[in-house]
Design a protein around this motif. Structure first.
Motif, PDB file in Angstrom:
ATOM      1  N   ASN A  54       0.795  -1.223   0.000  1.00  0.00           N
ATOM      2  CA  ASN A  54       0.000   0.000   0.000  1.00  0.00           C
ATOM      3  C   ASN A  54       0.830   1.276   0.000  1.00  0.00           C
ATOM      4  O   ASN A  54       0.491   2.222  -0.717  1.00  0.00           O
ATOM      5  N   VAL A  55       1.901   1.316   0.774  1.00  0.00           N
ATOM      6  CA  VAL A  55       2.741   2.521   0.775  1.00  0.00           C
ATOM      7  C   VAL A  55       3.400   2.735  -0.589  1.00  0.00           C
ATOM      8  O   VAL A  55       3.368   3.862  -1.110  1.00  0.00           O
ATOM      9  N   PRO A  56       3.977   1.699  -1.217  1.00  0.00           N
ATOM     10  CA  PRO A  56       4.499   1.922  -2.574  1.00  0.00           C
ATOM     11  C   PRO A  56       3.412   2.379  -3.563  1.00  0.00           C
ATOM     12  O   PRO A  56       3.683   3.216  -4.439  1.00  0.00           O
ATOM     13  N   ALA A  57       2.199   1.853  -3.436  1.00  0.00           N
ATOM     14  CA  ALA A  57       1.109   2.312  -4.314  1.00  0.00           C
ATOM     15  C   ALA A  57       0.807   3.785  -4.040  1.00  0.00           C
ATOM     16  O   ALA A  57       0.601   4.573  -4.984  1.00  0.00           O
ATOM     17  N   ASN A  58       0.796   4.178  -2.761  1.00  0.00           N
ATOM     18  CA  ASN A  58       0.606   5.591  -2.413  1.00  0.00           C
ATOM     19  C   ASN A  58       1.720   6.449  -3.006  1.00  0.00           C
ATOM     20  O   ASN A  58       1.460   7.544  -3.520  1.00  0.00           O
ATOM     21  N   ASP A  59       2.954   5.949  -2.920  1.00  0.00           N
ATOM     22  CA  ASP A  59       4.093   6.710  -3.453  1.00  0.00           C
ATOM     23  C   ASP A  59       3.978   6.894  -4.968  1.00  0.00           C
ATOM     24  O   ASP A  59       4.284   7.970  -5.490  1.00  0.00           O
ATOM     25  N   ARG A  60       3.538   5.842  -5.674  1.00  0.00           N
ATOM     26  CA  ARG A  60       3.351   5.962  -7.129  1.00  0.00           C
ATOM     27  C   ARG A  60       2.245   6.971  -7.449  1.00  0.00           C
ATOM     28  O   ARG A  60       2.367   7.753  -8.392  1.00  0.00           O
ATOM     29  N   LEU A  61       1.183   6.936  -6.650  1.00  0.00           N
ATOM     30  CA  LEU A  61       0.102   7.893  -6.854  1.00  0.00           C
ATOM     31  C   LEU A  61       0.601   9.317  -6.631  1.00  0.00           C
ATOM     32  O   LEU A  61       0.312  10.217  -7.424  1.00  0.00           O
ATOM     33  N   ASP A  62       1.368   9.521  -5.563  1.00  0.00           N
ATOM     34  CA  ASP A  62       1.921  10.848  -5.284  1.00  0.00           C
ATOM     35  C   ASP A  62       2.864  11.308  -6.383  1.00  0.00           C
ATOM     36  O   ASP A  62       2.876  12.481  -6.757  1.00  0.00           O
ATOM     37  N   ALA A  63       3.651  10.378  -6.930  1.00  0.00           N
ATOM     38  CA  ALA A  63       4.622  10.710  -7.984  1.00  0.00           C
ATOM     39  C   ALA A  63       3.932  11.126  -9.280  1.00  0.00           C
ATOM     40  O   ALA A  63       4.538  11.815 -10.105  1.00  0.00           O
ATOM     41  N   ALA A  64       2.683  10.752  -9.457  1.00  0.00           N
ATOM     42  CA  ALA A  64       1.953  11.129 -10.674  1.00  0.00           C
ATOM     43  C   ALA A  64       1.740  12.635 -10.753  1.00  0.00           C
ATOM     44  O   ALA A  64       1.555  13.187 -11.836  1.00  0.00           O
ATOM     45  N   GLY A  65       1.756  13.299  -9.594  1.00  0.00           N
ATOM     46  CA  GLY A  65       1.568  14.744  -9.573  1.00  0.00           C
ATOM     47  C   GLY A  65       0.159  15.139  -9.938  1.00  0.00           C
ATOM     48  O   GLY A  65      -0.794  14.388  -9.722  1.00  0.00           O
ATOM     49  N   VAL A  66       0.024  16.312 -10.504  1.00  0.00           N
ATOM     50  CA  VAL A  66      -1.289  16.820 -10.903  1.00  0.00           C
ATOM     51  C   VAL A  66      -1.650  16.196 -12.243  1.00  0.00           C
ATOM     52  O   VAL A  66      -0.933  16.368 -13.231  1.00  0.00           O
ATOM     53  N   VAL A  67      -2.747  15.467 -12.258  1.00  0.00           N
ATOM     54  CA  VAL A  67      -3.212  14.826 -13.494  1.00  0.00           C
ATOM     55  C   VAL A  67      -4.690  15.138 -13.688  1.00  0.00           C
ATOM     56  O   VAL A  67      -5.426  15.354 -12.728  1.00  0.00           O
ATOM     57  N   ARG A  68      -5.089  15.150 -14.945  1.00  0.00           N
ATOM     58  CA  ARG A  68      -6.481  15.455 -15.298  1.00  0.00           C
ATOM     59  C   ARG A  68      -6.937  14.516 -16.419  1.00  0.00           C
ATOM     60  O   ARG A  68      -6.133  13.943 -17.132  1.00  0.00           O
ATOM     61  N   GLY A  69      -8.247  14.405 -16.525  1.00  0.00           N
ATOM     62  CA  GLY A  69      -8.838  13.688 -17.647  1.00  0.00           C
ATOM     63  C   GLY A  69      -8.450  12.221 -17.720  1.00  0.00           C
ATOM     64  O   GLY A  69      -8.443  11.515 -16.710  1.00  0.00           O
ATOM     65  N   ASP A  70      -8.102  11.786 -18.941  1.00  0.00           N
ATOM     66  CA  ASP A  70      -7.761  10.378 -19.176  1.00  0.00           C
ATOM     67  C   ASP A  70      -6.544   9.944 -18.360  1.00  0.00           C
ATOM     68  O   ASP A  70      -6.484   8.796 -17.903  1.00  0.00           O
ATOM     69  N   GLU A  71      -5.593  10.843 -18.178  1.00  0.00           N
ATOM     70  CA  GLU A  71      -4.406  10.509 -17.383  1.00  0.00           C
ATOM     71  C   GLU A  71      -4.798  10.250 -15.926  1.00  0.00           C
ATOM     72  O   GLU A  71      -4.303   9.319 -15.287  1.00  0.00           O
ATOM     73  N   ALA A  72      -5.694  11.036 -15.381  1.00  0.00           N
ATOM     74  CA  ALA A  72      -6.174  10.832 -14.014  1.00  0.00           C
ATOM     75  C   ALA A  72      -6.910   9.499 -13.905  1.00  0.00           C
ATOM     76  O   ALA A  72      -6.724   8.761 -12.929  1.00  0.00           O
ATOM     77  N   VAL A  73      -7.712   9.172 -14.900  1.00  0.00           N
ATOM     78  CA  VAL A  73      -8.431   7.891 -14.904  1.00  0.00           C
ATOM     79  C   VAL A  73      -7.436   6.741 -14.904  1.00  0.00           C
ATOM     80  O   VAL A  73      -7.584   5.770 -14.155  1.00  0.00           O
ATOM     81  N   ARG A  74      -6.412   6.840 -15.749  1.00  0.00           N
ATOM     82  CA  ARG A  74      -5.388   5.782 -15.827  1.00  0.00           C
ATOM     83  C   ARG A  74      -4.653   5.639 -14.496  1.00  0.00           C
ATOM     84  O   ARG A  74      -4.487   4.524 -13.977  1.00  0.00           O
ATOM     85  N   VAL A  75      -4.238   6.748 -13.890  1.00  0.00           N
ATOM     86  CA  VAL A  75      -3.510   6.727 -12.615  1.00  0.00           C
ATOM     87  C   VAL A  75      -4.395   6.155 -11.507  1.00  0.00           C
ATOM     88  O   VAL A  75      -3.953   5.303 -10.732  1.00  0.00           O
ATOM     89  N   TRP A  76      -5.647   6.616 -11.427  1.00  0.00           N
ATOM     90  CA  TRP A  76      -6.547   6.154 -10.381  1.00  0.00           C
ATOM     91  C   TRP A  76      -6.880   4.674 -10.550  1.00  0.00           C
ATOM     92  O   TRP A  76      -6.896   3.915  -9.571  1.00  0.00           O
ATOM     93  N   THR A  77      -7.115   4.242 -11.779  1.00  0.00           N
ATOM     94  CA  THR A  77      -7.437   2.837 -12.039  1.00  0.00           C
ATOM     95  C   THR A  77      -6.268   1.935 -11.662  1.00  0.00           C
ATOM     96  O   THR A  77      -6.452   0.884 -11.031  1.00  0.00           O
ATOM     97  N   ARG A  78      -5.066   2.346 -12.028  1.00  0.00           N
ATOM     98  CA  ARG A  78      -3.879   1.553 -11.686  1.00  0.00           C
ATOM     99  C   ARG A  78      -3.669   1.521 -10.170  1.00  0.00           C
ATOM    100  O   ARG A  78      -3.330   0.487  -9.600  1.00  0.00           O
ATOM    101  N   PHE A  79      -3.892   2.650  -9.521  1.00  0.00           N
ATOM    102  CA  PHE A  79      -3.744   2.733  -8.066  1.00  0.00           C
ATOM    103  C   PHE A  79      -4.740   1.805  -7.367  1.00  0.00           C
ATOM    104  O   PHE A  79      -4.352   0.993  -6.520  1.00  0.00           O
ATOM    105  N   THR A  80      -6.008   1.932  -7.680  1.00  0.00           N
ATOM    106  CA  THR A  80      -7.031   1.147  -6.980  1.00  0.00           C
ATOM    107  C   THR A  80      -6.938  -0.346  -7.293  1.00  0.00           C
ATOM    108  O   THR A  80      -7.314  -1.160  -6.447  1.00  0.00           O
TER     109      THR A  80
END
Length: 191
Positions: free
Chosen positions: A137-163
């Protein structure tokens, strides 16, 4: 009942003045604490911190993550990134690590009773939840944090991969810590 020699106040020797529960050693002139009281305090801290930890983990599983997902990926990513930084505080550290630390101390303090096996089992279950947190979980949190500010399709991709990683392992650690609480309660009930 076992009596451990305790110092007589002001004396440089040990006496058998204290009867009843096992006593904690103290240097001459200092007070002693009944071991039963110490064990009771440690058991209480173990139950409370393990229960709070189980509640936080389960709450993320049945309310926080589903709520963020319903808000949409743009909101979910930004909000979870902020939660990841907000949760790193001393109170959460005590709550999250307390079940293991206080549990280990409770095992020691209750070594002569049947309660020790119940607390040991609960502590191992809680420790497994902590290991999952640190390894997954912490590495997943770190990857999510490393994504930075994301919007649109990129946010969907980051959130889907995270969850996809975070949610199933959160369920596992929630079940482990909830089982730890149940084991503690049963152990206290039977003894």
């Amino acid at each position: 009942m076992t009596v451990v020699a305790a110092p007589e106040p002001g004396a440089g020797r040990w006496s058998r003045k204290f009867a009843g529960p096992v006593m904690v050693f103290a240097p001459a002139g200092h007070w002693t604490v009944p071991m039963d009281l110490l064990r009771d305090v440690l058991v209480t801290l173990t139950v409370v911190t393990t229960g709070l930890s189980a509640g936080v983990l389960a709450g993320f599983g049945y309310a926080v993550i589903p709520g963020l997902t319903r808000a949409g990926a743009d909101v979910a990513v930004a909000a979870m990134q902020r939660m990841n930084s907000a949760i790193l505080n001393p109170l959460f550290a005590v709550i999250f690590g307390g079940g293991v630390v206080f549990g280990a101390l409770t095992v020691w303090a209750s070594w002569g009773s049947g309660l020790r096996w119940w607390v040991l089992t609960a502590t191992v279950l809680t420790a497994l939840g902590v290991v999952i947190t640190m390894v997954v979980n912490v590495p997943a949190n770190d990857r999510l944090d490393a994504a930075g500010v994301v919007r649109g399709d990129e946010a969907v991709r980051v959130w889907t991969r995270f969850t996809a990683v975070w949610v199933p392992w959160n369920i596992v650690r929630s079940v482990l810590t909830t089982a730890a609480v149940a084991v503690l309660v049963v152990g206290l009930a039977v003894g």
